[in-house]
Structure formats: structure tokens, C-alpha cells
Design a protein around this motif. Sequence first.
Motif, PDB file in Angstrom:
ATOM      1  N   LYS A   1      66.264  23.955  25.289  1.00  0.00           N
ATOM      2  CA  LYS A   1      66.412  25.387  25.506  1.00  0.00           C
ATOM      3  C   LYS A   1      65.282  25.866  26.402  1.00  0.00           C
ATOM      4  O   LYS A   1      64.106  25.609  26.112  1.00  0.00           O
ATOM      5  CB  LYS A   1      66.400  26.129  24.170  1.00  0.00           C
ATOM      6  CG  LYS A   1      67.560  25.766  23.268  1.00  0.00           C
ATOM      7  CD  LYS A   1      67.505  26.530  21.951  1.00  0.00           C
ATOM      8  CE  LYS A   1      68.687  26.162  21.057  1.00  0.00           C
ATOM      9  NZ  LYS A   1      68.631  26.889  19.757  1.00  0.00           N
ATOM     10  N   PRO A   2      65.602  26.532  27.504  1.00  0.00           N
ATOM     11  CA  PRO A   2      64.555  27.015  28.415  1.00  0.00           C
ATOM     12  C   PRO A   2      63.473  27.780  27.668  1.00  0.00           C
ATOM     13  O   PRO A   2      63.752  28.622  26.814  1.00  0.00           O
ATOM     14  CB  PRO A   2      65.325  27.933  29.367  1.00  0.00           C
ATOM     15  CG  PRO A   2      66.720  27.403  29.347  1.00  0.00           C
ATOM     16  CD  PRO A   2      66.945  26.934  27.940  1.00  0.00           C
ATOM     17  N   GLY A   3      62.223  27.452  27.978  1.00  0.00           N
ATOM     18  CA  GLY A   3      61.114  28.148  27.358  1.00  0.00           C
ATOM     19  C   GLY A   3      60.703  27.622  25.998  1.00  0.00           C
ATOM     20  O   GLY A   3      59.660  28.013  25.476  1.00  0.00           O
ATOM     21  N   LYS A   4      61.496  26.734  25.408  1.00  0.00           N
ATOM     22  CA  LYS A   4      61.196  26.161  24.091  1.00  0.00           C
ATOM     23  C   LYS A   4      60.774  24.702  24.261  1.00  0.00           C
ATOM     24  O   LYS A   4      61.398  23.954  25.008  1.00  0.00           O
ATOM     25  CB  LYS A   4      62.419  26.239  23.169  1.00  0.00           C
ATOM     26  CG  LYS A   4      62.979  27.644  22.976  1.00  0.00           C
ATOM     27  CD  LYS A   4      62.000  28.539  22.226  1.00  0.00           C
ATOM     28  CE  LYS A   4      62.619  29.916  21.986  1.00  0.00           C
ATOM     29  NZ  LYS A   4      61.667  30.831  21.274  1.00  0.00           N
ATOM     30  N   GLU A   5      59.734  24.302  23.537  1.00  0.00           N
ATOM     31  CA  GLU A   5      59.259  22.933  23.659  1.00  0.00           C
ATOM     32  C   GLU A   5      60.350  21.941  23.259  1.00  0.00           C
ATOM     33  O   GLU A   5      61.143  22.215  22.348  1.00  0.00           O
ATOM     34  CB  GLU A   5      58.026  22.724  22.790  1.00  0.00           C
ATOM     35  CG  GLU A   5      56.798  23.465  23.276  1.00  0.00           C
ATOM     36  CD  GLU A   5      55.562  23.117  22.479  1.00  0.00           C
ATOM     37  OE1 GLU A   5      54.850  22.162  22.862  1.00  0.00           O
ATOM     38  OE2 GLU A   5      55.306  23.803  21.468  1.00  0.00           O
TER      39      GLU A   5
ATOM     40  N   TYR B   1      59.203  12.340  30.346  1.00  0.00           N
ATOM     41  CA  TYR B   1      60.482  12.779  30.899  1.00  0.00           C
ATOM     42  C   TYR B   1      60.466  12.569  32.418  1.00  0.00           C
ATOM     43  O   TYR B   1      59.706  13.224  33.136  1.00  0.00           O
ATOM     44  CB  TYR B   1      60.734  14.245  30.572  1.00  0.00           C
ATOM     45  CG  TYR B   1      60.969  14.519  29.108  1.00  0.00           C
ATOM     46  CD1 TYR B   1      62.263  14.642  28.599  1.00  0.00           C
ATOM     47  CD2 TYR B   1      59.908  14.633  28.211  1.00  0.00           C
ATOM     48  CE1 TYR B   1      62.485  14.885  27.245  1.00  0.00           C
ATOM     49  CE2 TYR B   1      60.124  14.873  26.851  1.00  0.00           C
ATOM     50  CZ  TYR B   1      61.412  14.996  26.381  1.00  0.00           C
ATOM     51  OH  TYR B   1      61.635  15.234  25.044  1.00  0.00           O
ATOM     52  N   VAL B   2      61.294  11.646  32.880  1.00  0.00           N
ATOM     53  CA  VAL B   2      61.411  11.348  34.313  1.00  0.00           C
ATOM     54  C   VAL B   2      62.776  11.849  34.756  1.00  0.00           C
ATOM     55  O   VAL B   2      63.800  11.185  34.529  1.00  0.00           O
ATOM     56  CB  VAL B   2      61.263   9.836  34.584  1.00  0.00           C
ATOM     57  CG1 VAL B   2      61.302   9.556  36.080  1.00  0.00           C
ATOM     58  CG2 VAL B   2      59.972   9.305  33.974  1.00  0.00           C
TER      59      VAL B   2
ATOM     60  N   SER C   1      64.715  19.132  35.723  1.00  0.00           N
ATOM     61  CA  SER C   1      63.265  19.317  35.822  1.00  0.00           C
ATOM     62  C   SER C   1      62.889  20.790  35.739  1.00  0.00           C
ATOM     63  O   SER C   1      61.815  21.140  35.218  1.00  0.00           O
ATOM     64  CB  SER C   1      62.731  18.695  37.116  1.00  0.00           C
ATOM     65  OG  SER C   1      63.266  19.325  38.254  1.00  0.00           O
ATOM     66  N   TYR C   2      63.737  21.668  36.231  1.00  0.00           N
ATOM     67  CA  TYR C   2      63.472  23.108  36.168  1.00  0.00           C
ATOM     68  C   TYR C   2      63.466  23.584  34.714  1.00  0.00           C
ATOM     69  O   TYR C   2      62.555  24.300  34.275  1.00  0.00           O
ATOM     70  CB  TYR C   2      64.542  23.855  36.967  1.00  0.00           C
ATOM     71  CG  TYR C   2      64.310  25.339  37.116  1.00  0.00           C
ATOM     72  CD1 TYR C   2      63.512  25.841  38.148  1.00  0.00           C
ATOM     73  CD2 TYR C   2      64.913  26.249  36.251  1.00  0.00           C
ATOM     74  CE1 TYR C   2      63.317  27.211  38.314  1.00  0.00           C
ATOM     75  CE2 TYR C   2      64.716  27.624  36.408  1.00  0.00           C
ATOM     76  CZ  TYR C   2      63.928  28.094  37.437  1.00  0.00           C
ATOM     77  OH  TYR C   2      63.730  29.455  37.585  1.00  0.00           O
ATOM     78  N   THR C   3      64.471  23.154  33.957  1.00  0.00           N
ATOM     79  CA  THR C   3      64.544  23.531  32.547  1.00  0.00           C
ATOM     80  C   THR C   3      63.349  22.987  31.779  1.00  0.00           C
ATOM     81  O   THR C   3      62.702  23.708  31.001  1.00  0.00           O
ATOM     82  CB  THR C   3      65.847  23.003  31.912  1.00  0.00           C
ATOM     83  OG1 THR C   3      66.968  23.559  32.597  1.00  0.00           O
ATOM     84  CG2 THR C   3      65.921  23.372  30.440  1.00  0.00           C
ATOM     85  N   LEU C   4      63.014  21.709  31.995  1.00  0.00           N
ATOM     86  CA  LEU C   4      61.896  21.099  31.278  1.00  0.00           C
ATOM     87  C   LEU C   4      60.565  21.725  31.656  1.00  0.00           C
ATOM     88  O   LEU C   4      59.679  21.890  30.806  1.00  0.00           O
ATOM     89  CB  LEU C   4      61.871  19.601  31.538  1.00  0.00           C
ATOM     90  CG  LEU C   4      62.640  18.757  30.525  1.00  0.00           C
ATOM     91  CD1 LEU C   4      62.915  17.371  31.066  1.00  0.00           C
ATOM     92  CD2 LEU C   4      61.870  18.663  29.215  1.00  0.00           C
TER      93      LEU C   4
END
Length: 239
Positions: free
Chosen positions: A98-102, A109-110, A122-125
Motif C-alpha cells: 500500500k503506497p505510503g505504508k511500510e 527489493y530489486v 519502484s514508485y510504490t515501494l
Amino acid sequence: LTRSKEMIRLVETINATIQRGGSVLIPVFALGRMQEIMAILHDARKFDRLVESPIFVSGLGMDIADYFDQISKKTGLVHFTRSILKELKVKKSPRDLKPGKEPPVQGIYVVSAGMVAENTPSYTLASCLVGHARHSILFVGYCDPDTPGGHLLAAKNGDQFLFDAVNVKTRIRAHIERFEFSGHATRDELLAFAVKTQARSIVLTHGDPPARAWFMEQFTAKLPKSKILDPVPLQTYQV
């Protein structure tokens, strides 16, 4: 030598992040760079230089991995096979991010894309990790200054950062660093190669106007008998 040092520094930074309880995001280009990073991690783990941590991947790079495997088996010119993924016990990135949540699981994460473009894994992470000091975002390729990845590299710790596409705004707390893994030759190396070929025609592509003007000037002086073309879009040329 410089590349070897960067490999060592990358692994050391990953280790430090995992050991302090954080996760690592390595945004990668799907073609070549993802496979290269996996090979580096494999070598590091083989020689007990990489801490134990799950490795997650996602993006187009996993589909392309099959082609690299075939090229490696046919030619031996590529240092990557599917067995690398198997031996690293690579897993697919969790789907419930979830965006913004760890992320629910600590790990390495590759994922694509290399410039952290909007609507990519990568944007979400990045939106999940950037607000926490224990995490790291490690860039291993070129980032256009106008992309989200470029903006992250230019920002300072404590700056507000907006992930507009996922509606997340946070202060930068994570460790952000760039490593020199460029796959590009320098302009002088490209010039020397082209001059050595003594090509009858050279077409300038994929460069900004000042760079193309520099190559035009250099080629005109060093290859006076060659046809040097700096093409204009939608025009037809005879090479």
C-alpha cells in the motif's frame, strides 16, 4: 576497478541497512541492469558477503531474464542464468503493498523502473520506504533529473516529498544513494571507436543538441571523408 569498488560499496550498504532493521529498494532498468544486480547479489552471497535476507523482484526484468538465460547458454557471453534466481531463492514482491505504508516483510527489493517512474513497482515501494530512516533507496543507473528518481536524488534529508500519483506526501528520512553502474561509454570512448571503424557514414542519434553538435564537430575534423548525419525527425536520408 571503479566498478568493483562500487559493487563492494553496494553490498556493504545493503548489509548495513538490513542489519539496522530496514529494507532496501534498488530501482533497476528491466533490460540488463536487473540481471546484473542479481548476479552481483548472487556472487556476494556465494562468498558469504551478503547478509541473510529475502530478495524480492518484480517488473518486466523477470520476463527478460529468460532471454538472458538463453543467450548465456548459447554464447557464454552473459554472466546470468536462471539458476541465479533459484539459488538466491528470489520471491515475487508482495501484491498487497500500500503506497505510503511500510512493506509487510523486510528484505531487498530489486524492482523496475530504474528512474522510479510513476505507476511502477519502484514508485510504490519508494513511497513506502522513504519516510523511515532505517530503510535505503539505492540507485544503480542513470536518472533523468525530471523523473521522480531524479527528484529523490536531488532532495535532502528532511525535505517534504510528494508522490503525486499515489497521493502520498512525506518527509525524506531514508538513506538515498547513487552508485556508478552506468552502462554507457564516455563520449571520448564513443568517438575513438567510431574513428577506428573509419565508417563511410555516421548517424547521430539519442543525444541532446549540445552533445550532437560536439560529435558533429569532432567527426567532421577526424573523419573528413565520412558522411556525418544529424537527422531531423520525419525527414528521409540516403546513407
